[in-house]
Design a protein around this motif. Structure first.
Motif, PDB file in Angstrom:
ATOM      1  N   ILE A  66     -49.555  38.044   0.028  1.00 57.82           N
ATOM      2  CA  ILE A  66     -49.772  37.345  -1.685  1.00 57.82           C
ATOM      3  C   ILE A  66     -48.778  35.664  -0.969  1.00 57.82           C
ATOM      4  N   GLY A  67     -47.926  35.380   0.035  1.00 57.21           N
ATOM      5  CA  GLY A  67     -47.124  35.138   0.145  1.00 57.21           C
ATOM      6  C   GLY A  67     -48.112  33.246   0.667  1.00 57.21           C
ATOM      7  N   ALA A  68     -49.246  33.279   1.491  1.00 61.37           N
ATOM      8  CA  ALA A  68     -50.248  32.068   1.209  1.00 61.37           C
ATOM      9  C   ALA A  68     -50.574  31.872  -0.033  1.00 61.37           C
ATOM     10  N   VAL A  69     -51.230  33.084  -0.785  1.00 64.33           N
ATOM     11  CA  VAL A  69     -51.047  33.032  -2.536  1.00 64.33           C
ATOM     12  C   VAL A  69     -50.306  31.960  -3.392  1.00 64.33           C
ATOM     13  N   ASN A  70     -48.976  32.087  -2.795  1.00 68.17           N
ATOM     14  CA  ASN A  70     -47.832  31.787  -3.825  1.00 68.17           C
ATOM     15  C   ASN A  70     -47.952  30.394  -3.188  1.00 68.17           C
ATOM     16  N   ALA A  71     -48.303  30.000  -2.393  1.00 69.71           N
ATOM     17  CA  ALA A  71     -48.126  28.674  -1.230  1.00 69.71           C
ATOM     18  C   ALA A  71     -49.326  27.753  -1.906  1.00 69.71           C
ATOM     19  N   LEU A  72     -50.648  28.117  -2.033  1.00 68.00           N
ATOM     20  CA  LEU A  72     -51.908  27.435  -2.049  1.00 68.00           C
ATOM     21  C   LEU A  72     -51.687  26.936  -3.391  1.00 68.00           C
ATOM     22  N   PRO A  73     -51.200  26.545  -5.018  1.00 66.18           N
ATOM     23  CA  PRO A  73     -51.258  25.764  -5.313  1.00 66.18           C
ATOM     24  C   PRO A  73     -50.719  24.814  -5.581  1.00 66.18           C
ATOM     25  N   ALA A  74     -49.481  25.109  -5.260  1.00 62.76           N
ATOM     26  CA  ALA A  74     -48.411  23.597  -4.397  1.00 62.76           C
ATOM     27  C   ALA A  74     -48.838  22.728  -3.649  1.00 62.76           C
ATOM     28  N   ALA A  75     -49.827  23.402  -2.291  1.00 57.42           N
ATOM     29  CA  ALA A  75     -50.302  22.896  -1.048  1.00 57.42           C
ATOM     30  C   ALA A  75     -51.976  22.107  -2.036  1.00 57.42           C
ATOM     31  N   THR A  76     -52.793  22.584  -3.097  1.00 54.77           N
ATOM     32  CA  THR A  76     -53.308  21.930  -3.831  1.00 54.77           C
ATOM     33  C   THR A  76     -52.404  21.494  -4.714  1.00 54.77           C
ATOM     34  N   ALA A  77     -51.851  20.922  -5.336  1.00 52.29           N
ATOM     35  CA  ALA A  77     -50.711  19.252  -5.893  1.00 52.29           C
ATOM     36  C   ALA A  77     -50.568  18.898  -5.241  1.00 52.29           C
ATOM     37  N   LEU A  78     -50.143  18.191  -3.907  1.00 48.93           N
ATOM     38  CA  LEU A  78     -49.586  18.362  -3.009  1.00 48.93           C
ATOM     39  C   LEU A  78     -51.124  16.814  -2.526  1.00 48.93           C
ATOM     40  N   ALA A  79     -51.928  18.130  -2.126  1.00 48.21           N
ATOM     41  CA  ALA A  79     -53.387  17.011  -2.052  1.00 48.21           C
ATOM     42  C   ALA A  79     -54.103  16.054  -2.679  1.00 48.21           C
ATOM     43  N   LEU A  80     -53.593  17.122  -4.238  1.00 43.70           N
ATOM     44  CA  LEU A  80     -54.638  15.832  -5.103  1.00 43.70           C
ATOM     45  C   LEU A  80     -53.691  14.914  -5.572  1.00 43.70           C
ATOM     46  N   ALA A  81     -52.276  14.739  -6.029  1.00 45.36           N
ATOM     47  CA  ALA A  81     -51.158  13.633  -5.763  1.00 45.36           C
ATOM     48  C   ALA A  81     -51.895  12.805  -4.707  1.00 45.36           C
ATOM     49  N   LEU A  82     -51.800  13.186  -3.461  1.00 43.82           N
ATOM     50  CA  LEU A  82     -52.227  12.334  -2.563  1.00 43.82           C
ATOM     51  C   LEU A  82     -53.702  11.442  -2.652  1.00 43.82           C
ATOM     52  N   SER A  83     -54.866  12.280  -2.529  1.00 45.11           N
ATOM     53  CA  SER A  83     -55.676  11.791  -3.311  1.00 45.11           C
ATOM     54  C   SER A  83     -56.193  10.903  -3.934  1.00 45.11           C
ATOM     55  N   LEU A  84     -55.204  11.206  -4.655  1.00 48.46           N
ATOM     56  CA  LEU A  84     -55.527  10.594  -6.012  1.00 48.46           C
ATOM     57  C   LEU A  84     -54.069   9.804  -6.378  1.00 48.46           C
ATOM     58  N   GLY A  85     -53.362   9.065  -6.159  1.00 51.35           N
ATOM     59  CA  GLY A  85     -52.225   8.337  -6.305  1.00 51.35           C
ATOM     60  C   GLY A  85     -51.470   8.162  -7.266  1.00 51.35           C
ATOM     61  N   VAL A  86     -51.209   9.252  -7.661  1.00 53.58           N
ATOM     62  CA  VAL A  86     -50.243   9.977  -8.728  1.00 53.58           C
ATOM     63  C   VAL A  86     -49.371  11.019  -8.342  1.00 53.58           C
ATOM     64  N   GLY A  87     -48.362  10.836  -8.730  1.00 56.24           N
ATOM     65  CA  GLY A  87     -47.629  11.288  -8.210  1.00 56.24           C
ATOM     66  C   GLY A  87     -47.746  12.577  -8.104  1.00 56.24           C
ATOM     67  N   PRO A  88     -46.111  13.789  -7.651  1.00 60.86           N
ATOM     68  CA  PRO A  88     -46.294  15.503  -7.528  1.00 60.86           C
ATOM     69  C   PRO A  88     -46.636  16.010  -8.874  1.00 60.86           C
ATOM     70  N   LEU A  89     -45.225  15.084  -9.902  1.00 52.38           N
ATOM     71  CA  LEU A  89     -45.275  15.714 -11.307  1.00 52.38           C
ATOM     72  C   LEU A  89     -46.036  15.299 -12.447  1.00 52.38           C
ATOM     73  N   HIS A  90     -47.119  14.055 -11.649  1.00 49.21           N
ATOM     74  CA  HIS A  90     -48.378  13.721 -12.719  1.00 49.21           C
ATOM     75  C   HIS A  90     -48.439  15.568 -13.347  1.00 49.21           C
ATOM     76  N   TYR A  91     -49.935  14.868 -14.491  1.00 44.67           N
ATOM     77  CA  TYR A  91     -49.765  15.723 -15.597  1.00 44.67           C
ATOM     78  C   TYR A  91     -50.497  17.475 -15.083  1.00 44.67           C
ATOM     79  N   TYR A  92     -51.772  17.180 -13.861  1.00 41.21           N
ATOM     80  CA  TYR A  92     -52.501  18.359 -13.160  1.00 41.21           C
ATOM     81  C   TYR A  92     -51.570  18.789 -11.862  1.00 41.21           C
ATOM     82  N   PRO A  93     -51.366  18.092 -11.408  1.00 43.13           N
ATOM     83  CA  PRO A  93     -50.654  18.275  -9.776  1.00 43.13           C
ATOM     84  C   PRO A  93     -48.885  19.044 -10.040  1.00 43.13           C
TER      85      PRO A  93
END
Length: 515
Positions: free
Chosen positions: A318-345
């Motif tokens: 369950i802890g890993a499930v909770n952390a996965l969206p945050a990890a996906t947000a950071l990976a998305l922000a880094l790969s697209l060159g946007v901030g972590p508080l951008h719309y989708y992240p």
């Protein structure tokens, strides 16, 4: 965006700690797990249900005005379009529409059509369904918090308190009001699917019911919000792994069949995004989507601590499930060159904060238990904290009523509904209702619902200037304006050659006061 006052946060923190301490102390005598839970766990969700019922009774426009915000009008068009097509297909549009297919089916059963009467019926149906999503999410969080607390050894009463508090937290503006006002229906649906899967991991991983539930959740998320798929695939794999390790041939056959069925039914939604939309779409800007950063950090920290301290593998899952969206947000922000508080992240970080609420509630309750056992609780102090807990509970239960008192509204629902009911409204190119630009934009978008059978072209989604509207009139084959003003006023506003003016039914001069 609506924000909680500072006193509410302070009182909530004290109430969570005090409530856990007091009820753990009082709950040393055994209490059956189903007794109080059956009455108290649904309490926060029942507040949202009550708001839904009142909205249905009030009807359009006042009971529905909160719904005429954010992405809700666009979802209305998607439902009408899905109904017109007669099936869920991504041949033309890659936007995930599993939720819209369900609503289209319900609309068909209640009477569907592309005229004003039936479109207004669709608005009422979708408004109620959207609120019931939040009610279901609050209930699912209550049961998940209750299950996690019981699994980690808290008493029955303490587990109930954790469930109720976690559910009440989901009614805070940052979780309920803002996401409903922004119209993030798919985000709420996907979150509900993940929370339900978490409860399966905690209570009955490996059973046939857990396999069917988690596999269904994967399909739902694949047709709702694919960025959250990792958080729902992990519980599905966990339950499948437990069943597979049981060694029973029949269970292994069930796992294999469900895996194949999941791939078949989830595949079209995923392929539509990969091939038709693409990852670059996640870099597009969107409205400000608030992230509860304090709850996010505390929740993820609590998930980590519980996983390390308990040595319980389902809890760690369950802890890993909770952390996965945050990890996906950071990976998305880094790969697209946007901030972590951008719309989708930022929407993914919101998911992580929401999913971590049960772990946060359990961690605080466990800490309170330790404090009670070591230093006890002073009676007067306990009474003060009990009062704070009651105040915060009433505050949380009252927040959903913002939908019916205008706190969530940004448009004049009376003008919108009257405009939609005007003869030939669907022929309009421009909308000017002499209210706010947002009211005009919402009405203009909703007019597309009448036209889904005749055209796939969609009106401008953002606010338009007079110059942009004039350009639309010049290029239109039939330049019609939908307006509450008289012909002379409209002609003065839009000095466009050959413009034909359509005057709507008169809207009452009294407005809601929202701009």
């Amino acid at each position: 965006m609506l924000r909680e006052p500072l006193w509410a946060w302070c009182a909530l923190a004290l109430a969570v700690a005090a409530g856990g301490s007091l009820l753990v102390r009082a709950g040393r005598a055994h209490v059956p797990r189903g007794g109080f839970a059956a009455l108290l766990l649904p309490l926060p969700a029942s507040s949202v249900v009550a708001v839904t019922v009142v909205g249905v009774v009030r009807g359009a426009p006042r009971g529905l005005e909160w719904f005429l915000n954010g992405d809700h009008p666009r979802h209305v068009v998607y439902v009408a379009d899905t109904w017109a097509q007669g099936s869920l297909t991504y041949a033309v549009d890659g936007y995930p529409r599993g939720w819209h297919s369900l609503l289209a089916t319900l609309w068909t059963l209640s009477g569907a059509g592309l005229d004003a009467e039936h479109v207004l019926r669709l608005l009422e149906l979708m408004g109620a369904a959207s609120l019931l999503l939040s009610a279901s999410l609050a209930l699912a969080l209550a049961h998940t918090g209750h299950a996690l607390a019981g699994r980690l050894g808290l008493s029955s009463r303490a587990s109930i308190v954790v469930g109720v508090v976690v559910s009440a937290l989901s009614l805070l503006n940052v979780f309920l009001a803002n996401y409903q006002a922004l119209g993030y229906e798919n985000s709420l649906l996907a979150a509900l699917a993940v929370v339900v899967c978490c409860r399966e991991v905690l209570l009955r991983a490996g059973t046939a019911l857990s396999l069917v539930t988690t596999a269904s959740a994967v399909v739902v998320v694949a047709h709702a919000w694919q960025l959250l798929l990792p958080s729902v695939v992990l519980p599905a794999l966990w339950c499948a792994g437990v069943a597979w390790r049981s060694g029973l041939g029949r269970r292994r056959l069930v796992v294999a069949l469900l895996a194949c069925a999941t791939l078949v039914f989830a595949g079209p939604g995923v392929l539509a995004v990969v091939t038709g939309v693409g990852l670059d779409h996640a870099a597009e800007p969107g409205p400000d989507s608030p992230v509860p950063l304090v709850l996010l950090v505390m929740g993820l920290g609590a998930s980590l601590l519980l996983g390390l301290a308990s040595r319980d593998w389902p809890t760690r899952c369950i802890g890993a499930v909770n952390a996965l969206p945050a990890a996906t947000a950071l990976a998305l922000a880094l790969s697209l060159g946007v901030g972590p508080l951008h719309y989708y992240p930022s929407k993914l970080l919101w998911q992580a904060a929401l999913l971590s609420l049960p772990a946060l509630g359990v961690a605080i309750a466990a800490a309170a238990v330790g404090a009670v056992r070591r230093i006890g609780v002073v009676l007067l102090f306990g009474r003060v904290l009990a009062v704070l807990g009651a105040v915060v509970s009433v505050y949380a239960l009252a927040l959903p009523w913002g939908a019916q008192v205008g706190a969530w509204s940004t448009v004049d629902g009376g003008r919108v509904v009257t405009a939609l009911a005007t003869p030939r409204a669907e022929e309009a190119v421009v909308v000017w209702l002499e209210g706010s630009p947002t009211t005009d934009s919402v009405t203009r978008i909703l007019l597309d619902a009448f036209r889904v059978e005749s055209t796939r072209a969609r009106v401008p989604q953002a606010r338009t200037t007079v110059g942009e509207e004039c350009a639309l009139l010049r290029t239109a084959s039939r330049p019609l304006v939908l307006s509450t003003a008289d012909e002379e006023q409209v002609s003065a506003r839009y000095a466009c050659d050959g413009a034909v003016i359509v005057e709507v039914l008169r809207v009452s001069p009294r407005t809601t006061g929202h701009r």
